[in-house]
Design an enzyme around this catalytic site. Structure first.
Site, PDB file in Angstrom:
ATOM      1  N   LEU A 126       0.815  -1.216   0.000  1.00 53.61           N
ATOM      2  CA  LEU A 126       0.000   0.000   0.000  1.00 53.61           C
ATOM      3  C   LEU A 126       0.848   1.266   0.000  1.00 53.61           C
ATOM      4  O   LEU A 126       0.433   2.303  -0.504  1.00 53.61           O
ATOM      5  CB  LEU A 126      -0.928   0.011   1.221  1.00 53.61           C
ATOM      6  CG  LEU A 126      -1.979  -1.108   1.289  1.00 53.61           C
ATOM      7  CD1 LEU A 126      -2.777  -0.996   2.578  1.00 53.61           C
ATOM      8  CD2 LEU A 126      -2.893  -1.068   0.082  1.00 53.61           C
ATOM      9  N   GLY A 138       6.409   3.968   4.585  1.00 55.82           N
ATOM     10  CA  GLY A 138       6.332   4.946   5.656  1.00 55.82           C
ATOM     11  C   GLY A 138       7.675   5.382   6.163  1.00 55.82           C
ATOM     12  O   GLY A 138       8.708   5.176   5.522  1.00 55.82           O
ATOM     13  N   PHE A 165       9.422   4.318   8.788  1.00 56.47           N
ATOM     14  CA  PHE A 165      10.328   3.274   9.234  1.00 56.47           C
ATOM     15  C   PHE A 165      10.179   1.975   8.463  1.00 56.47           C
ATOM     16  O   PHE A 165      10.909   1.032   8.713  1.00 56.47           O
ATOM     17  CB  PHE A 165      10.099   2.987  10.727  1.00 56.47           C
ATOM     18  CG  PHE A 165      10.148   4.205  11.581  1.00 56.47           C
ATOM     19  CD1 PHE A 165      11.276   4.992  11.616  1.00 56.47           C
ATOM     20  CD2 PHE A 165       9.055   4.578  12.337  1.00 56.47           C
ATOM     21  CE1 PHE A 165      11.320   6.118  12.406  1.00 56.47           C
ATOM     22  CE2 PHE A 165       9.097   5.705  13.127  1.00 56.47           C
ATOM     23  CZ  PHE A 165      10.226   6.479  13.158  1.00 56.47           C
ATOM     24  N   GLU A 191       7.176  -0.344   5.693  1.00 59.86           N
ATOM     25  CA  GLU A 191       6.189  -0.410   4.631  1.00 59.86           C
ATOM     26  C   GLU A 191       4.832  -0.807   5.194  1.00 59.86           C
ATOM     27  O   GLU A 191       4.732  -1.352   6.289  1.00 59.86           O
ATOM     28  CB  GLU A 191       6.631  -1.428   3.569  1.00 59.86           C
ATOM     29  CG  GLU A 191       7.945  -1.057   2.902  1.00 59.86           C
ATOM     30  CD  GLU A 191       8.451  -2.126   1.965  1.00 59.86           C
ATOM     31  OE1 GLU A 191       9.307  -1.808   1.129  1.00 59.86           O
ATOM     32  OE2 GLU A 191       7.980  -3.305   2.068  1.00 59.86           O
ATOM     33  N   VAL A 192       3.782  -0.512   4.413  1.00 57.98           N
ATOM     34  CA  VAL A 192       2.418  -0.887   4.759  1.00 57.98           C
ATOM     35  C   VAL A 192       1.894  -1.789   3.655  1.00 57.98           C
ATOM     36  O   VAL A 192       1.975  -1.441   2.470  1.00 57.98           O
ATOM     37  CB  VAL A 192       1.512   0.350   4.922  1.00 57.98           C
ATOM     38  CG1 VAL A 192       0.100  -0.083   5.293  1.00 57.98           C
ATOM     39  CG2 VAL A 192       2.078   1.289   5.989  1.00 57.98           C
ATOM     40  N   ASP A 242      -1.183  15.039  12.505  1.00 58.07           N
ATOM     41  CA  ASP A 242      -1.250  14.939  11.038  1.00 58.07           C
ATOM     42  C   ASP A 242      -2.677  14.627  10.608  1.00 58.07           C
ATOM     43  O   ASP A 242      -2.902  13.775   9.751  1.00 58.07           O
ATOM     44  CB  ASP A 242      -0.289  13.865  10.525  1.00 58.07           C
ATOM     45  CG  ASP A 242      -0.082  13.952   9.004  1.00 58.07           C
ATOM     46  OD1 ASP A 242      -0.468  14.992   8.426  1.00 58.07           O
ATOM     47  OD2 ASP A 242       0.439  12.999   8.420  1.00 58.07           O
TER      48      ASP A 242
END
Length: 815
Positions: A532, A535, A537, A539-540, A670
């Site tokens: 997806l 990020g 640190f 990945e997603v 955020d």
């Protein structure tokens, strides 16, 4: 030199920092040796308040004869002045309530400054402690400046001063132009005179840094008459068919181009010039061969614009240009030159008057050698740093940068190209355009570069207690702390009322009385489907989790078929992440495991027994709210009602989730539609994956190529002061609400560049009515914009509504 941009030309010129030497500060008189001119420097270090220039007011019947004079050694564009009194640690109370300014470019011809409405007296200090800053409107171009206290002799006067501006690299010292003409447009008197010219052949409207609007009937300056921005002439009043202007410079220069800002509202008989013919003079006579330039005719756009006239690298100390009419009227608002100083002399035969002095030649050669050596050293350092950075990247792909978090840096190269660097307090040299201007306390170690270009920052201590100011700004050197939003923003800090906690300092059992560790999910039951995003640190990924429904506790059970795998989002930490990143990842798991709200994305399980570390969250099938709204198509009239209803429900769910976070004294930092996910039945939940997607890379402002900030959603105090509180989240909610109402068709402040967005936060800080708000969207009810959005963007954070109030207001249907 490029045109001066007034809002950026606000650098302290050296009274405070010591760049202006004692011998360059003089005065008409003084009380005693201890009140001499050299003590008239602004005191921003919160010292004992002793030392200032104090004139001998008995030396003359009129205080206007007394002055403190500053020699800047070269021409400067001065936009702002600051004054202060003398309190001597409570034993003194001397200050100037009012004063005037005189200035000179050559030290002999003095001009009294007056504002755009002809007022000469400037309101000064009301006590001996505070620094009072005054914008000079119009700005002045000068080498010498005199501060002249206005007094009735009822009190003793002492002054400390600072000048703000930048070096005037044009070298233009005067111009002469025809008198401006008057236009009568539909019964309206429009005056195009040079109203701020400081002499018969001085400088004025064409060099004041203010560019005229497209419609010349309006002005940038509030309250001025129609046509004020422009100097203009009528073709019928100049029978030769052109307006002749003569520009005088400080010495012989090599000219490359001239920029002329022209109006082109041809529907009212105004057009940019048809032709410019420029003559050059280095001695007593004008050269015979001029430069001729013809701009491209524009019969389509009526917008005002700059026209660049090439001057062909001609050398001169004076330029005479004839601008030929192409219509009935011709209007100019600004003229600027690009040139280089002449550093060599042409040798003509054996005439000794034209020979270069050998000693000067040796000095020049020595300087050039030194400059080359310095440049070589800089190149070596840059290359060494690049090699070192590559070595670090191999050791760890992503480093937590403690120093980086509070150093919001507008690219100083863009600003420093026209301005000389200053020295830091320690005396070491720096390439930074901005240096420490207002050190507030002992633990304030490295201020934001952005803050350093706002001299008004000194006054922020009126709104922030000294301990609060130090605490907020000291976050620049604090360790990175986990937080709900993924962007690498300044660490959470304790707020002034101690109601917002620094996560790094909080016992993680704050959110629950029992052990808060999540259950370990069997890693082999995760099937990765697609990536997806990436990020801070790791990945997603979108994954299928087999047996997740049976694995979950009752309060985390999700809708779905228990016999089929459940779609989940898995956030992973890179295996090569450093120790700090791993600790922050685990702290984030600890925090998120305690968040239980229907409008917050749930953390379902973890995989932390082996690398890579993973946290598993629920997956929202309709994606993020930003893309959901962008793809929303409403073609039928009936859909309008459904749109309003969905928007209201979305606003309610987001405010509910934020109300829950704020009840835990938890700051998101955020909040935006990209961080709100849409699930079944259009349920909206707040998440933190927005920065993980390349799609939203443009929503974040990259600092020095590494850390990023969502500046278009951030409050002014978050950007300038590094202060993140629930009130700054409320600001971001107002921007998120604006996104929802506009169906995310445009990025907030889409008409502004990132640098202009940051400049706009400075206007919020100065609070002089020049700040720009997000505009009212089409079809947005006045109650939503005026009562909710604008209340979220109030300058004073304490006056913004709480999320409890916002949620109640939305649900009661009062908007």
């Amino acid at each position: 030199m490029l045109l001066v941009f007034v809002e950026l030309c606000r650098y302290p010129l050296g009274m405070t920092g010591g760049q202006i030497q004692d011998e360059d500060i003089s005065a008409s008189s003084q009380w005693s040796e201890s009140t001499a001119a050299r003590f008239g420097r602004l005191d921003l270090d919160n010292g004992d308040g002793d030392g200032a220039w104090c004139p001998d007011i008995m030396s003359g019947p009129d205080g206007l004869k007394e002055y403190l004079q500053v020699d800047l050694r070269s021409l400067h564009f001065i936009t702002l002045v600051g004054t202060q009194g003398r309190h001597a640690d409570g034993m003194g109370n001397e200050f100037a309530q009012r004063y005037r300014i005189k200035y000179s470019r050559d030290g002999s011809n003095w001009v009294g400054w007056q504002d755009r409405k002809g007022r000469q007296v400037i309101e000064g200090n009301k006590n001996a402690y505070d620094v009072v800053l005054k914008d000079l409107e119009p700005p002045i171009i000068a080498r010498f400046v005199r501060f002249m206290p206005v007094t009735d002799h009822s009190m003793i006067v002492c002054m400390r001063v600072e000048l703000y501006g930048c070096e005037w690299l044009d070298g233009l010292i005067s111009y002469s132009i025809p008198d401006g003409h008057q236009m009568i447009y539909r019964g309206l008197d429009v005056y195009f005179n040079d109203s701020v010219n400081d002499g018969a052949s001085g400088l004025g409207q064409l060099t004041d840094g203010t560019w005229g609007l497209d419609d010349f009937l309006h002005s940038h300056i509030y309250g001025m008459w129609p046509g004020y921005d422009y100097v203009g002439w009528n073709n019928k009043s100049l029978p030769k068919g052109y307006a002749e202007m003569i520009f005088e410079f400080d010495h012989v220069r090599n000219f490359t181009s001239m920029k002329v800002h022209c109006n082109n509202m041809f529907s009212r008989g105004v057009r940019m010039f048809r032709q410019a013919t420029c003559y050059f003079r280095s001695g007593s006579d004008w050269e015979a061969d001029p430069v001729t330039f013809r701009p491209t005719v524009d019969r389509v756009s009526q917008g005002a614009r700059f026209i660049t006239v090439s001057l062909g690298d001609r050398t001169a100390s004076a330029i005479k240009c004839r601008f030929h009419f192409s219509d009935l009227w011709m209007l100019f608002s600004e003229v600027a030159f690009q040139s280089g100083k002449m550093v060599s002399t042409l040798l003509l035969g054996d005439d000794p008057t034209h020979k270069v002095d050998e000693s000067n030649t040796r000095i020049l050669i020595g300087c050039l050698v030194a400059i080359i050596a310095i440049l070589m050293t800089i190149i070596v350092i840059i290359l060494w740093r690049q090699v070192w950075q590559k070595m670090l990247e191999k050791a760890s792909r992503r480093l937590l940068d403690d120093e980086l978090t509070a150093r919001l840096a507008v690219q100083t190269q863009a600003f420093s190209s026209n301005h000389s660097s200053l020295s830091s307090e320690s005396g070491s040299t720096s390439n930074s355009t901005y240096e420490r201007i207002f050190p507030l306390c002992s633990d304030y170690q490295e201020p934001s570069r952005l803050i350093r270009k706002l001299p008004e920052f000194a006054q922020s201590t009126e709104h922030l207690g000294p301990s609060t100011s130090c605490r907020a700004l000291a976050t620049s050197v604090s360790d990175g702390a986990p937080h709900y939003a993924e962007a690498d923003i300044i660490s959470l800090q304790e707020s002034s009322d101690s109601s917002t906690y620094s996560i790094a300092a909080v016992n993680m059992n704050l959110f629950a009385g029992t052990d808060s560790s999540m259950r370990e999910f069997p890693r082999e039951k995760l099937t990765f489907k697609e990536k997806l995003g990436e990020g801070q640190f790791g990945e997603v990924h979108l994954c299928e989790a087999e047996g997740m429904q049976d694995f979950l506790d009752e309060d985390l059970s999700l809708e779905g078929n228990r016999d089929s795998p459940l779609l989940v989002a898995v956030k992973t930490l890179r295996e090569d992440a450093n120790k700090n990143a791993r600790n922050d990842f685990l702290k984030e798991i600890r925090i998120m495991s305690r968040l239980r709200d229907p409008n917050i994305v749930h953390l379902l399980a973890v995989c932390v027994d082996t690398d890579p570390l993973c946290m598993i969250t629920e997956y929202m099938e309709n994606g993020d709210l930003n893309q959901f709204l962008c793809n929303l198509k409403l073609n039928e009239a009936a859909d309008e009602d459904r749109k309003d209803q969905e928007e209201n429900e979305g606003e309610s769910m987001i405010s509910s989730g934020m109300k829950y976070l704020s009840s835990l004294n938890f700051v998101h930092r955020d909040l935006a539609t990209r961080n709100c996910l849409v699930g079944k039945n259009y349920t909206i939940k707040i998440a933190d994956f927005g920065m993980s997607r390349n799609l939203y890379r443009g929503d974040y402002y990259r600092i020095q190529g590494r850390a990023v900030l969502p500046i278009r959603w951030m409050s002014w105090e978050s950007i300038l002061l590094g202060k993140f509180t629930m009130a700054s989240d409320v600001w971001a909610f107002g921007v998120t609400l604006w996104e929802i109402v506009t169906l995310c068709k445009k990025q907030p402040y889409s008409q502004l560049s990132d640098e202009q967005v940051i400049e706009n936060t400075g206007e919020f800080f100065r609070d002089q009515g020049k700040q720009v708000y997000l505009p009212k969207p089409l079809c947005c009810p006045d109650s939503v914009y005026n009562d909710l959005m604008l209340s979220c963007w109030r300058r004073n954070a304490k006056q913004r509504p709480s999320f409890q109030e916002i949620h109640t207001q939305i649900n009661q249907g009062t908007l």
